[in-house]
Design a protein around this motif. Structure first.
Motif, PDB file in Angstrom:
ATOM      1  N   GLN A 463      11.687  -3.385   3.581  1.00  0.00           N
ATOM      2  CA  GLN A 463      10.238  -3.223   3.574  1.00  0.00           C
ATOM      3  C   GLN A 463       9.875  -2.225   4.671  1.00  0.00           C
ATOM      4  O   GLN A 463      10.257  -2.403   5.825  1.00  0.00           O
ATOM      5  N   LEU A 464       9.147  -1.195   4.307  1.00  0.00           N
ATOM      6  CA  LEU A 464       8.798  -0.143   5.256  1.00  0.00           C
ATOM      7  C   LEU A 464       7.806  -0.671   6.291  1.00  0.00           C
ATOM      8  O   LEU A 464       6.825  -1.331   5.962  1.00  0.00           O
ATOM      9  N   ASP A 465       8.066  -0.365   7.557  1.00  0.00           N
ATOM     10  CA  ASP A 465       7.137  -0.735   8.618  1.00  0.00           C
ATOM     11  C   ASP A 465       5.806   0.002   8.414  1.00  0.00           C
ATOM     12  O   ASP A 465       5.795   1.217   8.202  1.00  0.00           O
ATOM     13  N   PRO A 466       4.684  -0.719   8.472  1.00  0.00           N
ATOM     14  CA  PRO A 466       3.390  -0.065   8.216  1.00  0.00           C
ATOM     15  C   PRO A 466       3.112   1.127   9.119  1.00  0.00           C
ATOM     16  O   PRO A 466       2.419   2.069   8.712  1.00  0.00           O
ATOM     17  N   TRP A 467       3.634   1.107  10.326  1.00  0.00           N
ATOM     18  CA  TRP A 467       3.390   2.221  11.243  1.00  0.00           C
ATOM     19  C   TRP A 467       4.056   3.511  10.752  1.00  0.00           C
ATOM     20  O   TRP A 467       3.704   4.604  11.205  1.00  0.00           O
ATOM     21  N   LEU A 468       5.018   3.385   9.850  1.00  0.00           N
ATOM     22  CA  LEU A 468       5.725   4.577   9.361  1.00  0.00           C
ATOM     23  C   LEU A 468       5.163   5.102   8.040  1.00  0.00           C
ATOM     24  O   LEU A 468       5.606   6.154   7.563  1.00  0.00           O
ATOM     25  N   GLU A 469       4.216   4.404   7.456  1.00  0.00           N
ATOM     26  CA  GLU A 469       3.711   4.819   6.144  1.00  0.00           C
ATOM     27  C   GLU A 469       3.123   6.228   6.151  1.00  0.00           C
ATOM     28  O   GLU A 469       3.412   7.027   5.244  1.00  0.00           O
ATOM     29  N   PRO A 470       2.295   6.612   7.150  1.00  0.00           N
ATOM     30  CA  PRO A 470       1.778   7.994   7.148  1.00  0.00           C
ATOM     31  C   PRO A 470       2.883   9.042   7.238  1.00  0.00           C
ATOM     32  O   PRO A 470       2.829  10.077   6.566  1.00  0.00           O
ATOM     33  N   LEU A 471       3.896   8.771   8.066  1.00  0.00           N
ATOM     34  CA  LEU A 471       5.005   9.721   8.190  1.00  0.00           C
ATOM     35  C   LEU A 471       5.783   9.825   6.889  1.00  0.00           C
ATOM     36  O   LEU A 471       6.248  10.913   6.521  1.00  0.00           O
ATOM     37  N   THR A 472       5.948   8.705   6.203  1.00  0.00           N
ATOM     38  CA  THR A 472       6.661   8.714   4.927  1.00  0.00           C
ATOM     39  C   THR A 472       5.948   9.594   3.911  1.00  0.00           C
ATOM     40  O   THR A 472       6.581  10.367   3.183  1.00  0.00           O
TER      41      THR A 472
END
Length: 534
Positions: A463-472
């Motif tokens: 599960q992707l860490d929410p803090w990384l969603e913009p970078l993804t």
């Protein structure tokens, strides 16, 4: 006392007597002159088979031993130097260890080595082989096994090489060539290696030639089944497994081939069933409980993985690899302080072990122990070329101490080094965890670099860490064609997401009800193997 009461007491007394724990044992790869690798390899495998069949030992599979060598930065194909043997046996945490060297003597060979014990006791042995033929190889293996028994206890029934290994071995050299290539296949699910297409082809060809020259030798046919399952030919691998039937059950390679087929072409649950059944049939083999721990972790079942890790560690008390399994399993259920304790025990058990110290540093970073982790990781770097994972953890340690600029420089240094494809999963995981830490520390440049490096390995978090969603989203926009494999033209067996195996064409696939993972069901005339009604 009545007869019924007496019988009840007798039954209770019998149940209270537990089966004696098997002494743990490892046979290091025998070293030899370059031209004689076939003889030393076969004596090694036959020795392990004889000791396992005796029922007195819990043995590391030869592939597990080579996995340790790989994780310690050593070449698993290179001979083990006599000076390195005690250190490596310490790392495996076994109560009995065997190492030896093969030399040419006229038309025959001499195998000289020693058996070491947990108390420091050792017993030297010297075995002569008049030739490299199958009977001489089996006799040499039994002589080595006798030396192991002599150190353990006198007056034991002689350990013998099982008949299934002796029968129908017409061409030992071709089987040795198959085993040599099979040894290069990755064993660990937590440290999966990669195999190029050319290496896979070479493996299959070597094992196919061996099977043609030893057409009734069950170990050779089992090795071919494992090679075919790895290469994606699930049809022929399944037919071979079914053809061997009960003749394959005494062979760990037969079970590994079944596991591979079940896990890769059916489901992880079926793979789990195979491992559990294999462990019941072969309680002396350490490879099956070890794989079970890692498979449960990969299937996202941390509580079950912790139970399995505890059971495995009970088989190998004081073993750094087993304690490392337990540390990761404890971390998986959020018990990080206990994970640090177990990782610390592992590092103490294998003082010079690179993997044990790296595991301790990794667990320390999860409990705010950045300063101690930094000391450990800098020590690893001083001791010799550090792995990419160690460099990434070093960047994470610096970041945890508020040194964002130093962490960024360290991360760039890690990216500039040569990456080992054999460590793609731990590399990907380490980069991802650094990206998470950097995002939370509001170090966007480092987070972006680390997330890109993680994605390049093929690693995907559950599960992707929410803090990384913009970078993804940014990285997806820049590189929509994301790599789906750890490296170009490679296969990472025993992974369930990336990359995909190369199965047989749909028209040649086995029927949907073929499931080599399910033991004890009726046999199908089509496959001569177990079937599963769907």
């Amino acid at each position: 006392m009545t007869r019924g009461l007496a019988l009840s007491c007798a039954l209770l007394s019998a149940s209270a007597v537990a089966e004696p724990r098997r002494a743990s044992l490892a046979v290091l790869p025998f070293s030899a002159e370059k031209l004689e690798t076939d003889v030393d390899l076969l004596v090694e495998w036959h020795t392990v088979a004889a000791l396992a069949a005796s029922g007195r030992y819990a043995v590391y599979h030869p592939k597990q031993v080579r996995e340790l060598l790989r994780q310690e930065g050593l070449d698993p194909d290179a001979p083990v130097a006599r000076a390195d043997a005690p250190r490596l046996l310490e790392g495996l945490g076994v109560e009995r260890g065997v190492f030896a060297q093969l030399t040419r003597v006229g038309v025959g060979y001499r195998l000289e080595g020693a058996v070491s014990g947990a108390t420091g006791a050792a017993r030297a042995f010297s075995v002569t082989l008049p030739d490299g033929l199958a009977p001489s190889i089996a006799k040499a293996a039994e002589d080595v096994a006798a030396a192991v028994d002599a150190l353990w206890q006198q007056h034991l029934a002689p350990a013998t090489v099982p008949q299934v290994y002796r029968e129908n071995l017409v061409h030992p050299k071709s089987w040795a060539r198959c085993l040599e290539r099979l040894n290069r296949l990755p064993t660990s699910l937590d440290h999966p290696g990669v195999v190029t297409a050319a290496e896979l082809d070479d493996l299959v060809v070597s094992c196919r030639v061996a099977a043609q020259q030893n057409p009734a030798h069950a170990p050779t046919l089992s090795a071919l089944a494992l090679a075919l399952a790895t290469a994606g030919d699930d049809v022929e691998a399944g037919r071979l497994i079914g053809q061997l039937g009960s003749a394959g059950e005494p062979l760990p390679l037969w079970w590994l081939a079944r596991f591979w087929l079940a896990a890769r072409y059916d489901s992880g649950d079926h793979g789990l069933q195979v491992l559990e059944h294999a462990a019941r049939v072969h309680p002396e083999q350490l490879i099956f409980p070890a794989l079970r721990v890692e498979l449960l972790e990969r299937l996202g079942r941390p509580t079950a993985a912790l139970d399995a890790a505890r059971s495995y560690q009970a088989l190998l008390p004081g073993s750094a690899p087993a304690l490392g399994h337990l540390a990761r399993a404890l971390s998986g259920v959020g018990r990080h302080d206990e994970a640090v304790e177990r990782a610390r025990e592992a590092a103490a058990a294998f003082r010079s072990g690179r993997q044990a110290r790296l595991e301790l540093a990794t667990q320390l970073l999860k409990v705010g122990g950045g300063a101690e982790a930094l000391t450990l990781l800098e020590g690893l770097r001083r001791d010799g070329p550090a792995s990419e994972v160690a460099h990434v953890r070093l960047a994470e340690a610096q970041l945890s101490l508020g040194r964002a600029d130093a962490a960024l420089r360290q991360a760039k240094l890690a990216l500039s080094g040569a990456a080992s494809p054999h460590a793609w999963l731990p590399r990907g995981r380490a980069w991802y965890e650094l990206a998470v830490a950097a995002a939370h520390a509001r170090a966007p440049e480092l987070a972006r670099l680390a997330l890109g490096a993680s994605r390049a390995t093929g690693f995907e978090p559950p599960q992707l860490d929410p803090w990384l969603e913009p970078l993804t989203l940014d990285l997806d926009a820049e590189a929509p064609e994301r790599p789906q494999t750890p490296a170009l033209e490679v296969l990472s067996p025993l992974d369930f997401r990336v990359p995909s195996p190369k199965p047989a064409p749909e028209s040649k696939r086995l029927p949907r009800w073929f499931a080599p993972a399910v033991p004890g069901l009726e046999r199908s005339p089509f496959t001569s193997g177990p079937v599963l009604e769907r």
